[in-house]
Write a protein that holds these residues in place. Structure first.
Motif, PDB file in Angstrom:
ATOM      1  N   LEU A  85       0.839  -1.196   0.000  1.00 47.62           N
ATOM      2  CA  LEU A  85       0.000   0.000   0.000  1.00 47.62           C
ATOM      3  C   LEU A  85       0.874   1.246   0.000  1.00 47.62           C
ATOM      4  CD1 LEU A  85      -2.698  -1.121   2.587  1.00 47.62           C
ATOM      5  CD2 LEU A  85      -2.948  -0.985   0.101  1.00 47.62           C
ATOM      6  N   ASP A  86       0.418   2.276  -0.658  1.00 48.88           N
ATOM      7  CA  ASP A  86       1.156   3.531  -0.778  1.00 48.88           C
ATOM      8  C   ASP A  86       1.009   4.351   0.504  1.00 48.88           C
ATOM      9  OD1 ASP A  86       2.370   5.878  -1.531  1.00 48.88           O
ATOM     10  OD2 ASP A  86       0.794   6.475  -2.929  1.00 48.88           O
ATOM     11  N   LEU A  87       2.121   4.555   1.227  1.00 50.14           N
ATOM     12  CA  LEU A  87       2.080   5.309   2.485  1.00 50.14           C
ATOM     13  C   LEU A  87       2.112   6.818   2.261  1.00 50.14           C
ATOM     14  CD1 LEU A  87       4.367   3.286   4.930  1.00 50.14           C
ATOM     15  CD2 LEU A  87       1.937   3.020   4.439  1.00 50.14           C
ATOM     16  N   THR A  88       2.217   7.240   1.025  1.00 48.95           N
ATOM     17  CA  THR A  88       2.282   8.678   0.760  1.00 48.95           C
ATOM     18  C   THR A  88       0.981   9.226   0.181  1.00 48.95           C
ATOM     19  OG1 THR A  88       3.063   8.554  -1.525  1.00 48.95           O
ATOM     20  CG2 THR A  88       4.739   8.391   0.228  1.00 48.95           C
ATOM     21  N   ALA A  89       0.019   8.352  -0.141  1.00 48.11           N
ATOM     22  CA  ALA A  89      -1.228   8.791  -0.789  1.00 48.11           C
ATOM     23  C   ALA A  89      -0.918   9.649  -2.014  1.00 48.11           C
ATOM     24  CB  ALA A  89      -2.130   9.533   0.192  1.00 48.11           C
ATOM     25  N   ASN A  90      -0.118   9.056  -2.895  1.00 51.70           N
ATOM     26  CA  ASN A  90       0.282   9.752  -4.130  1.00 51.70           C
ATOM     27  C   ASN A  90       0.992  11.066  -3.842  1.00 51.70           C
ATOM     28  OD1 ASN A  90      -0.811   7.794  -5.946  1.00 51.70           O
ATOM     29  ND2 ASN A  90      -2.858   8.599  -5.515  1.00 51.70           N
ATOM     30  N   GLY A  91       1.868  11.047  -2.843  1.00 52.91           N
ATOM     31  CA  GLY A  91       2.688  12.212  -2.531  1.00 52.91           C
ATOM     32  C   GLY A  91       2.059  13.219  -1.596  1.00 52.91           C
ATOM     33  N   LYS A  92       0.821  12.977  -1.166  1.00 54.91           N
ATOM     34  CA  LYS A  92       0.136  13.932  -0.291  1.00 54.91           C
ATOM     35  C   LYS A  92       0.428  13.691   1.190  1.00 54.91           C
ATOM     36  CE  LYS A  92      -3.695  14.355  -3.572  1.00 54.91           C
ATOM     37  NZ  LYS A  92      -5.149  14.133  -3.787  1.00 54.91           N
ATOM     38  N   CYS A  93       1.014  12.547   1.514  1.00 54.48           N
ATOM     39  CA  CYS A  93       1.234  12.185   2.925  1.00 54.48           C
ATOM     40  C   CYS A  93       2.680  11.747   3.152  1.00 54.48           C
ATOM     41  CB  CYS A  93       0.273  11.079   3.349  1.00 54.48           C
ATOM     42  SG  CYS A  93      -1.470  11.484   3.190  1.00 54.48           S
ATOM     43  N   GLU A  94       3.607  12.530   2.647  1.00 48.91           N
ATOM     44  CA  GLU A  94       5.018  12.177   2.782  1.00 48.91           C
ATOM     45  C   GLU A  94       5.426  12.046   4.252  1.00 48.91           C
ATOM     46  OE1 GLU A  94       7.083  11.299   0.563  1.00 48.91           O
ATOM     47  OE2 GLU A  94       6.215  11.967  -1.343  1.00 48.91           O
ATOM     48  N   ASN A  95       4.783  12.802   5.142  1.00 48.07           N
ATOM     49  CA  ASN A  95       5.148  12.743   6.554  1.00 48.07           C
ATOM     50  C   ASN A  95       4.889  11.352   7.141  1.00 48.07           C
ATOM     51  OD1 ASN A  95       2.308  13.156   6.410  1.00 48.07           O
ATOM     52  ND2 ASN A  95       2.256  14.064   8.455  1.00 48.07           N
ATOM     53  N   VAL A  96       3.906  10.637   6.592  1.00 49.96           N
ATOM     54  CA  VAL A  96       3.604   9.293   7.086  1.00 49.96           C
ATOM     55  C   VAL A  96       4.728   8.327   6.730  1.00 49.96           C
ATOM     56  CG1 VAL A  96       2.013   7.343   6.952  1.00 49.96           C
ATOM     57  CG2 VAL A  96       1.127   9.681   6.984  1.00 49.96           C
ATOM     58  N   ALA A  97       5.206   8.396   5.498  1.00 44.60           N
ATOM     59  CA  ALA A  97       6.292   7.518   5.075  1.00 44.60           C
ATOM     60  C   ALA A  97       7.564   7.783   5.874  1.00 44.60           C
ATOM     61  CB  ALA A  97       6.549   7.692   3.580  1.00 44.60           C
ATOM     62  N   VAL A  98       7.848   9.061   6.125  1.00 47.48           N
ATOM     63  CA  VAL A  98       9.031   9.421   6.918  1.00 47.48           C
ATOM     64  C   VAL A  98       8.879   8.933   8.356  1.00 47.48           C
ATOM     65  CG1 VAL A  98      10.356  11.356   7.862  1.00 47.48           C
ATOM     66  CG2 VAL A  98       9.596  11.405   5.467  1.00 47.48           C
TER      67      VAL A  98
END
Length: 213
Positions: free
Chosen positions: A176-189
């Protein structure tokens, strides 16, 4: 000493992680799900739902991961790992715990159930697509709650991070994409930060090591 009943790559790693963070000794008892050991009368006496994890204490058994890690923090880690009872920060901790287990985790669990966990005749192919959609819908909410904080409850690592970290590890494992297509970069970090903790590494390695014994 505590006894943890678990199986690798399940919610039991949350308890092992919490125990490792707190520096508490514990016995690990493997419940082989593939062999059906969780369905025995002996194990049902510990966990009536026949699920893992279960933590056996001198006072009895506990079986819900969020409740277990909170119990461990309250008993062994006050001033660390959990905010003070009655404080606003504690209310935010409880809020986050409820959100994580009722909202963020559920799409991933639904994905798992309709991929391999449920009997094949009970699986619905369409549910996998719905689960991915639900996860991408709830992820921005988590991202907003996390904001630019180091951890989910601010600057202090708490047991809510154990739950959040493991949920995100499951999400990564499910592609699953943890960034929501780049909108949630803070989650991936954030996921990279908490899943890089030594206690987490020790926890899952300890679980996996029991598979070969």
């Amino acid at each position: 000493m505590y006894t943890l009943y678990g199986y690798p790559k399940t919610r039991s790693v949350r308890i092992a992680w919490a125990l490792e963070e707190l520096g508490l000794p514990y016995n690990y008892h493997l419940i082989d799900l593939k062999m059906g050991q969780h369905l025995t009368d002996e194990y049902r006496a510990i966990s009536p739902a026949a699920k893992i994890p279960a933590l056996v204490t001198e006072e009895g058994a506990l079986t819900e991961s969020a409740a277990i890690v909170t119990f461990l923090a309250e008993r062994h880690g006050m001033q660390e790992f959990i905010p003070e009872p009655g404080s606003f920060e504690r209310a935010k901790y409880e809020e986050m715990m409820l959100f994580l287990t009722s909202e963020l985790e559920q799409p991933i669990w639904n994905l798992a159930k309709h991929t391999f966990a449920l009997p094949s005749e009970q699986r619905i192919d369409r549910m996998r697509e719905v689960a991915v959609w639900e996860f991408q819908r709830v992820l921005p909410v988590f991202s907003a709650m996390l904001a630019d904080n180091e951890f989910v409850c601010g600057n202090m690592f708490t047991m809510a991070d154990v739950i959040a970290g493991h949920i995100l590890a499951w999400a990564k494992g499910s592609k699953l994409d943890l960034t929501a297509n780049g909108k949630c970069e803070n989650v991936a970090v954030y996921a990279q930060r908490v899943l890089g903790r030594e206690a987490y590494e020790r926890a899952w390695r300890n679980e996996v090591s029991h598979m070969s014994k």
